[in-house]
Scaffold this motif. Structure first.
Motif, PDB file in Angstrom:
ATOM      1  N   SER A   1       3.383   9.982  -9.647  1.00  0.00           N
ATOM      2  CA  SER A   1       2.655  10.370 -10.859  1.00  0.00           C
ATOM      3  C   SER A   1       2.003  11.725 -10.654  1.00  0.00           C
ATOM      4  O   SER A   1       1.899  12.518 -11.607  1.00  0.00           O
ATOM      5  CB  SER A   1       1.648   9.297 -11.238  1.00  0.00           C
ATOM      6  OG  SER A   1       0.845   8.976 -10.130  1.00  0.00           O
ATOM      7  N   GLY A   2       1.550  11.999  -9.386  1.00  0.00           N
ATOM      8  CA  GLY A   2       0.990  13.324  -9.083  1.00  0.00           C
ATOM      9  C   GLY A   2       2.030  14.414  -9.350  1.00  0.00           C
ATOM     10  O   GLY A   2       1.723  15.481  -9.892  1.00  0.00           O
TER      11      GLY A   2
ATOM     12  N   ALA B   1       2.396   1.739  -3.285  1.00  0.00           N
ATOM     13  CA  ALA B   1       1.418   2.233  -4.264  1.00  0.00           C
ATOM     14  C   ALA B   1       1.156   3.709  -4.032  1.00  0.00           C
ATOM     15  O   ALA B   1       1.051   4.494  -4.994  1.00  0.00           O
ATOM     16  CB  ALA B   1       0.122   1.437  -4.120  1.00  0.00           C
ATOM     17  N   ARG B   2       1.093   4.090  -2.747  1.00  0.00           N
ATOM     18  CA  ARG B   2       0.828   5.488  -2.437  1.00  0.00           C
ATOM     19  C   ARG B   2       1.968   6.354  -2.951  1.00  0.00           C
ATOM     20  O   ARG B   2       1.753   7.410  -3.554  1.00  0.00           O
ATOM     21  CB  ARG B   2       0.662   5.649  -0.921  1.00  0.00           C
ATOM     22  CG  ARG B   2      -0.263   6.770  -0.554  1.00  0.00           C
ATOM     23  CD  ARG B   2      -0.801   6.617   0.861  1.00  0.00           C
ATOM     24  NE  ARG B   2       0.248   6.377   1.811  1.00  0.00           N
ATOM     25  CZ  ARG B   2       0.206   5.427   2.746  1.00  0.00           C
ATOM     26  NH1 ARG B   2      -0.835   4.632   2.824  1.00  0.00           N
ATOM     27  NH2 ARG B   2       1.215   5.262   3.585  1.00  0.00           N
TER      28      ARG B   2
ATOM     29  N   ARG C   1       3.939   5.710  -5.356  1.00  0.00           N
ATOM     30  CA  ARG C   1       3.890   5.762  -6.821  1.00  0.00           C
ATOM     31  C   ARG C   1       2.878   6.779  -7.274  1.00  0.00           C
ATOM     32  O   ARG C   1       3.094   7.524  -8.228  1.00  0.00           O
ATOM     33  CB  ARG C   1       3.514   4.385  -7.364  1.00  0.00           C
ATOM     34  CG  ARG C   1       4.644   3.404  -7.229  1.00  0.00           C
ATOM     35  CD  ARG C   1       4.666   2.476  -8.453  1.00  0.00           C
ATOM     36  NE  ARG C   1       5.843   1.631  -8.384  1.00  0.00           N
ATOM     37  CZ  ARG C   1       5.783   0.315  -8.194  1.00  0.00           C
ATOM     38  NH1 ARG C   1       4.634  -0.280  -8.094  1.00  0.00           N
ATOM     39  NH2 ARG C   1       6.902  -0.379  -8.151  1.00  0.00           N
ATOM     40  N   LYS C   2       1.737   6.760  -6.561  1.00  0.00           N
ATOM     41  CA  LYS C   2       0.684   7.709  -6.902  1.00  0.00           C
ATOM     42  C   LYS C   2       1.209   9.125  -6.732  1.00  0.00           C
ATOM     43  O   LYS C   2       0.985   9.997  -7.585  1.00  0.00           O
ATOM     44  CB  LYS C   2      -0.512   7.465  -5.977  1.00  0.00           C
ATOM     45  CG  LYS C   2      -1.818   8.006  -6.510  1.00  0.00           C
ATOM     46  CD  LYS C   2      -2.967   7.590  -5.579  1.00  0.00           C
ATOM     47  CE  LYS C   2      -4.264   8.238  -5.965  1.00  0.00           C
ATOM     48  NZ  LYS C   2      -5.300   7.950  -4.969  1.00  0.00           N
ATOM     49  N   GLU C   3       1.949   9.317  -5.638  1.00  0.00           N
ATOM     50  CA  GLU C   3       2.533  10.637  -5.401  1.00  0.00           C
ATOM     51  C   GLU C   3       3.459  11.016  -6.553  1.00  0.00           C
ATOM     52  O   GLU C   3       3.432  12.149  -7.047  1.00  0.00           O
ATOM     53  CB  GLU C   3       3.330  10.613  -4.089  1.00  0.00           C
ATOM     54  CG  GLU C   3       2.430  10.748  -2.851  1.00  0.00           C
ATOM     55  CD  GLU C   3       3.255  10.808  -1.578  1.00  0.00           C
ATOM     56  OE1 GLU C   3       4.109  11.701  -1.479  1.00  0.00           O
ATOM     57  OE2 GLU C   3       3.041   9.929  -0.696  1.00  0.00           O
TER      58      GLU C   3
ATOM     59  N   ALA D   1      -3.336  13.053  -5.300  1.00  0.00           N
ATOM     60  CA  ALA D   1      -2.209  12.122  -5.331  1.00  0.00           C
ATOM     61  C   ALA D   1      -1.644  11.889  -3.945  1.00  0.00           C
ATOM     62  O   ALA D   1      -0.789  11.024  -3.761  1.00  0.00           O
ATOM     63  CB  ALA D   1      -1.117  12.678  -6.232  1.00  0.00           C
TER      64      ALA D   1
ATOM     65  N   GLU E   1       0.835  -1.202   0.000  1.00  0.00           N
ATOM     66  CA  GLU E   1       0.000   0.000   0.000  1.00  0.00           C
ATOM     67  C   GLU E   1       0.865   1.244   0.000  1.00  0.00           C
ATOM     68  O   GLU E   1       0.625   2.193  -0.756  1.00  0.00           O
ATOM     69  CB  GLU E   1      -0.883   0.005   1.261  1.00  0.00           C
ATOM     70  CG  GLU E   1      -2.335  -0.212   0.985  1.00  0.00           C
ATOM     71  CD  GLU E   1      -3.114  -0.285   2.294  1.00  0.00           C
ATOM     72  OE1 GLU E   1      -3.017   0.681   3.082  1.00  0.00           O
ATOM     73  OE2 GLU E   1      -3.766  -1.322   2.529  1.00  0.00           O
TER      74      GLU E   1
ATOM     75  N   HIS F   1      -4.817  10.597 -15.396  1.00  0.00           N
ATOM     76  CA  HIS F   1      -4.846  10.669 -13.935  1.00  0.00           C
ATOM     77  C   HIS F   1      -6.108  11.251 -13.339  1.00  0.00           C
ATOM     78  O   HIS F   1      -6.337  11.069 -12.142  1.00  0.00           O
ATOM     79  CB  HIS F   1      -3.662  11.528 -13.451  1.00  0.00           C
ATOM     80  CG  HIS F   1      -2.348  10.913 -13.801  1.00  0.00           C
ATOM     81  ND1 HIS F   1      -1.924   9.701 -13.300  1.00  0.00           N
ATOM     82  CD2 HIS F   1      -1.362  11.346 -14.613  1.00  0.00           C
ATOM     83  CE1 HIS F   1      -0.733   9.417 -13.788  1.00  0.00           C
ATOM     84  NE2 HIS F   1      -0.358  10.402 -14.616  1.00  0.00           N
TER      85      HIS F   1
ATOM     86  N   ALA G   1      -8.316   8.998 -11.236  1.00  0.00           N
ATOM     87  CA  ALA G   1      -7.676   8.502 -10.013  1.00  0.00           C
ATOM     88  C   ALA G   1      -7.556   9.600  -8.965  1.00  0.00           C
ATOM     89  O   ALA G   1      -7.721   9.354  -7.767  1.00  0.00           O
ATOM     90  CB  ALA G   1      -6.298   7.944 -10.346  1.00  0.00           C
ATOM     91  N   PHE G   2      -7.260  10.844  -9.419  1.00  0.00           N
ATOM     92  CA  PHE G   2      -7.022  11.930  -8.453  1.00  0.00           C
ATOM     93  C   PHE G   2      -8.300  12.679  -8.125  1.00  0.00           C
ATOM     94  O   PHE G   2      -8.321  13.505  -7.221  1.00  0.00           O
ATOM     95  CB  PHE G   2      -6.002  12.926  -9.026  1.00  0.00           C
ATOM     96  CG  PHE G   2      -4.639  12.300  -9.239  1.00  0.00           C
ATOM     97  CD1 PHE G   2      -4.277  11.165  -8.509  1.00  0.00           C
ATOM     98  CD2 PHE G   2      -3.742  12.838 -10.127  1.00  0.00           C
ATOM     99  CE1 PHE G   2      -3.022  10.601  -8.701  1.00  0.00           C
ATOM    100  CE2 PHE G   2      -2.493  12.273 -10.309  1.00  0.00           C
ATOM    101  CZ  PHE G   2      -2.125  11.144  -9.607  1.00  0.00           C
TER     102      PHE G   2
END
Lengths: 170, 987
Positions: free
Chosen positions: B46-47, B39-40, B42-44, B140, B36, B89, B92-93
């Motif tokens: 991409s953000g 993944a977080r 990674r999300k950051e 993100a 998790e 994105h 997702a965001f």
């Protein structure tokens, strides 16, 4: 008591004074063996007995109502009103429709006897007896031949059935 | 599958698996948690990428506006493709709305080809960009978790520095707008000043955050940005000073257009450059930090996973080791126990020296083994003994209730069953029914069930009802509690021995019962004698013992040569058998059928003589008696043949069959005598009866004649009577006709009355109708009266105008009253007439009823007369028939007369025949007694007929009856003899 404009008063006092020179007409009728009379001017119609529509919770001499060409007329058994018991009605009994104080009511009598034309002076006053209330129903006595006819005071007889007092009486 | 069916090893494995499960679950939870985090992060990342693009776009917008000719495409080295990034994105965001707003704003500039004018729209458009950035940052998760190092840098980049940018753009835009305006309003100046202050404050905030970010960056990555940060920090006061200068100038200058804003624009560009540099560097650093963060999470994850795996493997290995330790020991013990179970005791138990539970079990197993071995030895010993018994003797095993559980071959052979036939059956099947029911048998079983030992010889029944004798011992086998649980019966077959003994005994007893046995010495002395022998001769053993045989024989024979020869023959060893005459006690003669048997010793020499004798005295005597009886009978029968029926066979001294035979002969003779006497008597009786018939026939003849004359008179009387009856019948017929016509007339009268009643009833109906009509008229009069009254009332009300009308009304009223009065009169009349009609109807009805009664009476009279007529006819017919009967009687009387004649002649013939028979019977000689008896009866008959004859004329009727009865009896007796015809019977 309010004086009706189209009805001459037939009270015991003023009737005698005012109409000394006049002739008046009365309808005489029988209740039992007795002859009674009322002023012809008070009479609106004379008709044979027909069955009435009985209303609940009434005095026993109140026989119900008739539909007289659209007007609802209460019918009273005069015999019963005189305290002589209820009349056993037949087709030969007669109802006299009278107007008293501007309202119509029917009187059930055994038969209509005659039309009397009497000089006002011939009407005798009611003898004074001990019961003034009963006397108030009587307007006078008309001698006819050997017998006599009792003149009724309809206003007094049905005073308690005036429109204002109906609710109280009921 | 229940737990008890699991092997120990499986159970231990299960426990280990259950205990490992939480470790594995914990590990898995940890891994998923770490994943998790990754993944977080990674999300950051991409953000950040998205944010960089947004930032670049904003920069393009802002910088394009700074230069009068520049377009975003020229300002930016590469124009970021916000739209495609947004597609990637936004969902997702959660930045769809913000992205749409910003993209719309960009589209209005014909992005990125047109120059962006520096107008009031720009700050708004920039604001859309900043909003998008803030939304991306939120979506993100950048700068959310304060625990991670890059949080503050992210905050600075995503929120603080953009805010500075916006104020800068706003201030720049305002100043440019004011410089182009004709005049400067105080409000604009106030706004500008406040914006400058806010810019300053935002810049300070951004720097503070960057400072914090620096302190949180352990690896010094943010430290590396120090150059950019200080450049940014320097650019801020410069920009502020220039802006304030321009503001002052605007305040002072009359025309804003004259204020030189070039310095300010330079400062703006410198500030833009510094912040761009800072932001760009910051973004790169942030990306790098996120990469580091992901790597650190990964390495932590792998470490933890390794540790968990190692722990699980160690736990498994340990559990397998321990379970092997336990199961191996237990397995070995199980092996030992299985060997003990199979009866193998020849081994040593390992592991008894162990201190754990396995050691204890091993000790116990060792004891079991030793015990088992001893028990096995004992069992083998007993089994040998039991087998020996089983091989030699019959053995039967029973349950306590007597049910057969087992039997050996010997037992089965003795009884002829196979083991399968008898197993499970009750042992009582071998006992015979009587023994089975006996009290002894029950007692024996009760004793056995108590555990008592029983020995004895018993008779038993084998297959097919064969008797078997057994020497039996019943042995209750007791269990450990001392109570018997089964019974073993050991038996020897002694049937053959028993049979032989019984055979010998029986034979001897039989001989002894049937025959007399005596033993003599060779010289003839009595040695012994049995009961039969003694009884036959009447001696006791004491009387004859030692005496010579000669005391049993005739004295003459005693001295004869034959007797001497007899004993010599026996002395030679030869036997003698014959019918011998012997003399009993008191000289009684006894005949015996005997055999004298010399008994030889071992040398073949006779040493004694045994006599087997049967008493045949009776047979000899009866043979003699039979001969005498035959002789006597013959004599008697000879006499009877000569008509002498007086002789009889003497019965003295005769017994049994012979006596019966002789008695029979005597009875036969008696019967013949009686028959002859009876026949003689019958002949006499017939003779007498015939005489009576003869006299009766004469009487009959006279009476028949009398009868004939009487009948003639009767016939004449009947003729007259018939005439009278006929006359009577005719009269009755006439009366009947008259009655019928009277009834018809009366019926007609009734009909007339009925019609009258109908007419009356019609009058009544008409009256009723008239009455109804009158009621109507009355009603009309009533109504008319009412109408007239109403008219009068109306007239009165009309006053003077109505006076004439009142007169008319009065007239109408009087008319109505008169018609009412007339109607009432008619009604009274009708009522009166109705009453009269009713009276009439009643009278007519009465007349009708009377007529009906008359009709009824006449009918009855007619019926009676008719009955009389019928009765008269019947009488007439009856009289006719009587007439006929009388005629017939007359004829019959004539016939009777003829028959009486025939009868008389037949009677005479009968009398002759009776006399002939009497003569024939007299030839027989009868015993006097019989004759006397018969003669007496005959005399009595004679006497009676003689005494009755004279009284006959005096009582003719009675005699006729008595004679008739007598004659009838005789008639039936003689019917066959004389074959009389049917007419005789009728009479």
């Amino acid at each position: 008591m309010a004086e009706s404009q189209d009805l001459p008063s037939i009270g015991p006092n003023n009737g005698l004074d005012a109409a000394a020179a006049l002739t008046r007409q009365f309808i005489s009728f029988r209740v039992g063996d007795d002859e009674f009379a009322i002023d012809i001017m008070a009479v609106r119609e004379i008709k044979g007995w027909t069955e009435t529509t009985v209303l609940p919770n009434q005095q026993n001499y109140m026989l119900g109502v008739l539909n007289l060409r659209g007007t609802i007329v209460p019918i009273f058994d005069l015999r019963c009103r005189f305290g002589l018991g209820l009349t056993t009605t037949t087709r030969s009994h007669v109802v006299i429709i009278v107007a008293i104080s501007g309202r119509l009511l029917g009187l059930l009598v055994d038969a209509v006897s005659d039309i009397l034309t009497v000089n006002a002076a011939d009407i005798r006053p009611v003898p004074d007896v001990d019961q003034p209330i009963d006397n108030a129903f009587l307007a006078g006595i008309i001698p006819v031949g050997d017998s006599m006819v009792v003149l009724l005071s309809l206003e007094n007889l049905f005073a308690n059935h005036g429109p204002a007092n109906t609710a109280v009486a009921a | 599958m229940s737990l008890t069916s699991l092997k120990l090893r499986t159970k231990i494995g299960l426990i280990v698996a259950l205990m490992s499960l939480p470790i594995v679950i914990l590990g898995w939870l940890y891994v998923s948690k770490s994943e998790e985090g990754v993944a977080r992060a990674r999300k950051e990342a991409s953000g950040v990428t998205y944010s960089v693009a947004v930032w670049e776009t904003i920069r393009g917008l802002a910088n394009s506006a700074l230069d009068d000719t520049a377009t975003p495409a020229t300002v930016l080295s590469t124009v970021p493709d916000l739209v495609s990034l947004g597609h990637e994105h936004d969902t997702a965001f959660g930045t769809e709305d913000a992205a749409r707003a910003f993209n719309d704003a960009l589209a209005s500039y014909d992005w990125p080809r047109s120059h962006v004018p520096f107008d009031a729209r720009l700050p708004q458009s920039v604001n859309f960009g900043l909003n998008l950035m803030a939304a991306v940052s939120n979506g993100a998760g950048i700068a959310v978790d304060t625990e991670v190092d890059h949080n503050y840098l992210g905050q600075a980049l995503m929120s603080r520095i953009p805010r500075v940018l916006w104020y800068r753009v706003a201030i720049t835009g305002k100043i440019r707008e004011m410089s182009r305006a004709a005049s400067v309003s105080v409000a604009d100046l106030g706004l500008l000043k406040s914006q400058i202050a806010l810019f300053q404050e935002a810049s300070g905030g951004a720097l503070d955050v960057l400072q914090v970010a620096k302190s949180h960056s352990a690896d010094g990555r943010v430290e590396a940005l120090s150059g950019q940060i200080s450049a940014f920090a320097e650019a801020v006061p410069n920009f502020v000073r220039e802006a304030e200068t321009v503001t002052l100038a605007f305040e002072k200058a009359a025309t804003p257009g004259n204020v030189d804003i070039s310095g300010f624009m330079e400062a703006t560009k410198a500030q833009a450059k510094a912040s761009q540099a800072l932001w760009h560097g910051g973004a790169e650093t942030l990306t790098a930090m996120l990469g580091d963060y992901v790597a650190s999470l990964r390495s932590a994850l792998f470490t933890t996973f390794g540790v968990v795996l190692a722990a699980v493997i160690i736990a498994l290995a340990a559990s397998i080791f321990f379970s092997l330790q336990i199961t191996r020991g237990v397995g070995r013990m199980i092996g030992y126990m299985q060997r003990i179970t199979k009866g193998d005791y020849e081994f040593e138990v390992d592991g008894t020296d162990r201190k754990d539970e396995i050691g204890t079990i091993a000790g116990a197993v060792s004891v079991f083994r030793e015990n088992g071995r001893q028990v096995a030895e004992l069992t083998a010993n007993y089994k040998g003994q039991a087998d020996a018994i089983r091989l030699s003797q019959s053995v039967l095993e029973l349950a306590l209730d007597g049910t057969i559980t087992d039997a050996n071959d010997i037992f089965c052979r003795i009884f002829g069953y196979t083991i399968d036939e008898i197993r499970g059956k009750p042992a009582a099947m071998f006992a015979d029914a009587a023994a089975r029911e006996s009290a002894e048998y029950k007692l024996m079983w009760e004793g056995l069930q108590r555990g008592e030992h029983v020995v004895g010889q018993y008779k038993r029944i084998g297959k097919g009802g064969r008797e078997v004798w057994l020497e039996v011992s019943f042995n209750p086998i007791k269990g450990l509690d001392g109570k018997p649980f089964k019974i073993v019966q050991i038996a020897t077959d002694i049937t053959a021995r028993r049979l032989q003994a019984a055979d010998f005994e029986g034979q001897i007893a039989a001989i002894s019962k049937a025959q007399g046995i005596s033993e003599f010495s060779l010289d003839g002395k009595v040695l012994d004698a049995n009961e039969n022998f003694l009884n036959t001769l009447g001696y006791t053993l004491a009387e004859i013992k030692g005496q010579h045989h000669s005391i049993f024989v005739d004295p003459t024979y005693r001295t004869s040569v034959d007797y001497r020869m007899f004993w010599e023959k026996l002395g030679r060893g030869e036997y003698d058998t014959n019918q011998y005459k012997r003399i009993g006690k008191g000289g009684r003669e006894v005949w015996i059928q005997a055999s004298y048997n010399p008994i030889l010793d071992m040398n073949g020499k006779p040493f004694k003589v045994v006599e087997y004798a049967t008493d045949v005295t009776e047979q000899v005597r009866s043979a003699e008696a039979l001969q005498a009886a035959v002789r006597e009978s013959k004599e008697v029968i000879e006499a009877a043949r000569g008509n002498d029926l007086t002789r009889r066979v003497p019965l003295d001294g005769k017994t049994g069959e012979i006596a019966n035979l002789c008695e029979g002969i005597n009875t036969l003779l008696d019967t013949m005598s009686t028959v002859v006497a009876d026949m003689m008597e019958a002949a006499t009786t017939i003779s007498n009866a015939v005489a009576e018939i003869s006299s009766g026939t004469t009487d009959l003849s006279q009476r028949t004649e009398q009868q004939a004359s009487n009948l003639e008179e009767t016939a004449a009387s009947m003729e007259e009577m018939a005439a009278t009856v006929k006359q009577n019948a005719d009269n009755a017929q006439q009366a009947n006709q008259l009655a019928a016509s009277a009834r018809g007339t009366a019926t007609d009268g009734g009909e007339v009355v009925g019609k009258a009643v109908d007419a009356m009833s019609r009058i009544e109906t008409s009256s009723q109708k008239i009455s109804d009509i009158i009621s109507v008229i009355d009603e009309i009069a009533f109504q008319t009266n009412l109408l007239a009254l109403n008219a009068a009332v109306e007239a009165a009300r009309a006053g003077d105008a109505g006076k004439g009308f009142a007169v008319v009304a009065s007239e109408v009223r009087s008319l109505a009253q008169r018609s009412s009065g007339a109607a009432k009169d008619i009604k009274a009349l009708i009522v009166e007439s109705g009453a009269q009609v009713k009276d009439g109807v009643k009278l007519v009805n009465d007349a009708g009823t009377a007529l009906t009664e008359i009709v009824g009476s006449i009918k009855k009279v007619a019926d009676i007369v008719s009955d009389i007529a019928a009765a008269s006819r019947e009488q007439s017919a009856g009289v006719e028939e009587i007439n006929k009967a009388v005629t017939q009687m007359d004829e019959m009387t004539q016939q009777n007369s003829a028959l009486v004649e025939e009868n008389a002649s037949a009677t005479r013939m009968l009398q002759e025949q009776a006399e002939a028979m009497h003569g024939r019977m007299s030839a027989f000689r009868l015993a006097e007694a019989v004759r006397a008896a018969r003669t007496a009866i005959g005399d009595r008959l004679e006497a009676r007929s003689v005494t009755k004859t004279p009284s006959r004329p005096a009582q003719p009727k009675k005699v006729a009856v008595a004679g008739g009865r007598n004659a009838q009896r005789l008639q039936s007796e003689l019917h066959a003899a004389f074959e009389s015809d049917a007419d005789w019977k009728e009479f």
